[in-house]
Design an enzyme around this catalytic site. Structure first.
Site, PDB file in Angstrom:
ATOM      1  N   TYR A   1     -15.520  -3.748   6.701  1.00 16.06           N
ATOM      2  CA  TYR A   1     -14.300  -3.385   6.895  1.00 16.06           C
ATOM      3  C   TYR A   1     -13.804  -3.815   8.600  1.00 16.06           C
ATOM      4  O   TYR A   1     -12.866  -4.255   8.887  1.00 16.06           O
ATOM      5  CB  TYR A   1     -14.309  -2.027   6.630  1.00 16.06           C
ATOM      6  CG  TYR A   1     -13.042  -1.308   7.034  1.00 16.06           C
ATOM      7  CD1 TYR A   1     -11.864  -1.473   6.331  1.00 16.06           C
ATOM      8  CD2 TYR A   1     -12.918  -0.377   7.920  1.00 16.06           C
ATOM      9  CE1 TYR A   1     -10.574  -0.685   6.636  1.00 16.06           C
ATOM     10  CE2 TYR A   1     -11.620   0.290   8.348  1.00 16.06           C
ATOM     11  CZ  TYR A   1     -10.549   0.067   7.667  1.00 16.06           C
ATOM     12  OH  TYR A   1      -9.323   0.948   8.041  1.00 16.06           O
TER      13      TYR A   1
ATOM     14  N   ASP B   1       0.301  -7.812  -5.688  1.00 11.45           N
ATOM     15  CA  ASP B   1      -0.967  -7.858  -5.418  1.00 11.45           C
ATOM     16  C   ASP B   1      -0.899  -8.775  -4.213  1.00 11.45           C
ATOM     17  O   ASP B   1      -0.381  -9.796  -4.285  1.00 11.45           O
ATOM     18  CB  ASP B   1      -1.750  -8.770  -6.528  1.00 11.45           C
ATOM     19  CG  ASP B   1      -2.904  -9.044  -6.260  1.00 11.45           C
ATOM     20  OD1 ASP B   1      -3.482  -8.911  -4.879  1.00 11.45           O
ATOM     21  OD2 ASP B   1      -3.694  -9.571  -7.095  1.00 11.45           O
TER      22      ASP B   1
ATOM     23  N   GLY C   1       0.852  -1.236  -0.018  1.00 14.71           N
ATOM     24  CA  GLY C   1       0.219   0.091  -0.220  1.00 14.71           C
ATOM     25  C   GLY C   1       1.011   1.129   0.011  1.00 14.71           C
ATOM     26  O   GLY C   1       0.576   2.287   0.496  1.00 14.71           O
TER      27      GLY C   1
HETATM   28  N1  SER Z   1     -10.377   5.897   8.173  1.00 17.37           N
HETATM   29  C1  SER Z   1     -11.120   4.592   7.909  1.00 17.37           C
HETATM   30  C2  SER Z   1     -12.230   4.733   7.146  1.00 17.37           C
HETATM   31  O1  SER Z   1     -12.923   5.601   7.146  1.00 17.37           O
HETATM   32  C3  SER Z   1     -11.121   3.921   9.298  1.00 17.37           C
HETATM   33  O2  SER Z   1     -10.029   3.275   9.420  1.00 17.37           O
HETATM   34  O3  SER Z   1     -12.645   3.593   6.522  1.00 17.37           O
END
Ligand code: SER
Length: 313
Positions: free
Chosen positions: A143, A53, A8
């Protein structure tokens, strides 16, 4: 001498982290690995850049061998808003990508790995104010689910194999160099660009939405300080709470208005409002302060001043 890979490496945090690490350890000792984003001239001219990747193990392994890497900052990840739109991609990059990194670190006997966790590990059932280090982790976003699982996976590699993985639960990160890619806290970066260019910003969160935040120089310093901390002092490893300030979207807009009086902000909340409301308002980061001496420098006033100055330049 350290030989570092930053996955990244062209992203919001990665691109600035690479430059800091190159300054510290020498340009040729820090490989910036990107996936899609075009690397900036600054990155290209200051050291090696590779394309990998993280979901394809071989592409990572090739770089590990080529440069004899001993430390990985694994910054490649899909953020919260993109994760809700594309949960499969989020799972694949954040879980399978992380597992590839940890497996490679174990097999190649790497010294240390950094894992970026997030305030997204918390959920609606977590205490929202001064959220403790040890608390309920029941996120409601894909996430967040990948970040809780990631923390647990890192802990398991530490316990089982002694792999030295360290990580921070980042709050929203405000930065001037590289835009964030698809998070819920991105408004706190976009608002600056629009304030300067358009004198107007339409915010996707409500005016009174408060989130924990941090300015990039503090974020980079925290990351490097944790990676350099003495292992014997660490009681936690991959999951340190961390914060610098908390403010609402309205407070940020008013602070910017002090410098740009014509600036107006309107609020049109979208699906990201629900994500933001499931996260804490403020964070207790006393474990980071005690175990590796964390202390932030930038508050809201200083952040806004510095951001505007940098972006205008
Ligand atoms: N900054 C991130 C987001 O908004 C949170 O870790 O997804």
């Amino acid at each position: 001498m350290r030989k570092i890979l930053v996955t990244g490496g062209c992203g919001q945090i990665g691109s600035e982290l690479v430059m800091e690490l190159r300054g510290k350890y020498g340009g040729n000792n820090v490989v910036a690995a990107g996936y899609k984003r075009n690397p900036s001239k600054t990155l290209l001219n200051s050291g090696p850049v590779e394309f990998i990747d993280v979901t394809n193990r071989r592409t990572v392994e090739d770089v590990i061998r080529k440069y004899e890497i001993d430390t990985i900052y694994h910054m490649a990840a899909i953020l919260s808003a993109v994760g809700e739109k594309n949960p499969e991609l989020c799972w694949n990059v954040n879980i399978n990508g992380l597992r590839n990194i940890l497996e490679i670190a174990r097999e190649y006997d790497l010294i240390r790995v950094f894992f970026p966790s997030s305030i997204a590990v918390f959920g609606p059932g977590t205490p929202q104010y001064n959220t403790p280090q040890e608390t309920i982790l029941r996120p409601t976003t894909m996430y967040g689910i990948t970040k809780v699982s990631g923390e647990l996976l890192c802990e398991w590699y530490f316990k089982r194999f002694g792999l030295d993985v360290r990580g921070i639960r980042y709050p929203g990160i405000i930065s001037s160099e590289t835009p964030p890619g698809g998070g819920t806290t991105d408004y706190a970066v976009a608002i600056f660009h629009e304030a300067i260019q358009q004198k107007r910003y339409t915010c996707f969160l409500k005016e009174d939405t408060v989130l924990p935040m941090m300015y990039m120089p503090d974020c980079i310093r925290a990351t490097v300080e944790l990676m350099e901390a003495d292992l014997v002092r660490l009681k936690h490893h991959s999951n340190f709470n961390l914060t610098a300030m908390s403010f609402s979207a309205g407070q940020l807009a008013r602070e910017i208005k002090k410098h740009i009086p014509e600036f107006t902000c309107v609020y049109k909340p979208d699906f990201r409002q629900e994500i933001a409301e499931s996260w804490p308002r403020s964070i207790d980061d006393s474990a980071a302060r005690e175990e590796w001496g964390w202390s932030p420098k930038y508050d809201l006033r200083m952040t806004v001043e510095d951001m505007l100055e940098r972006l205008r330049r």
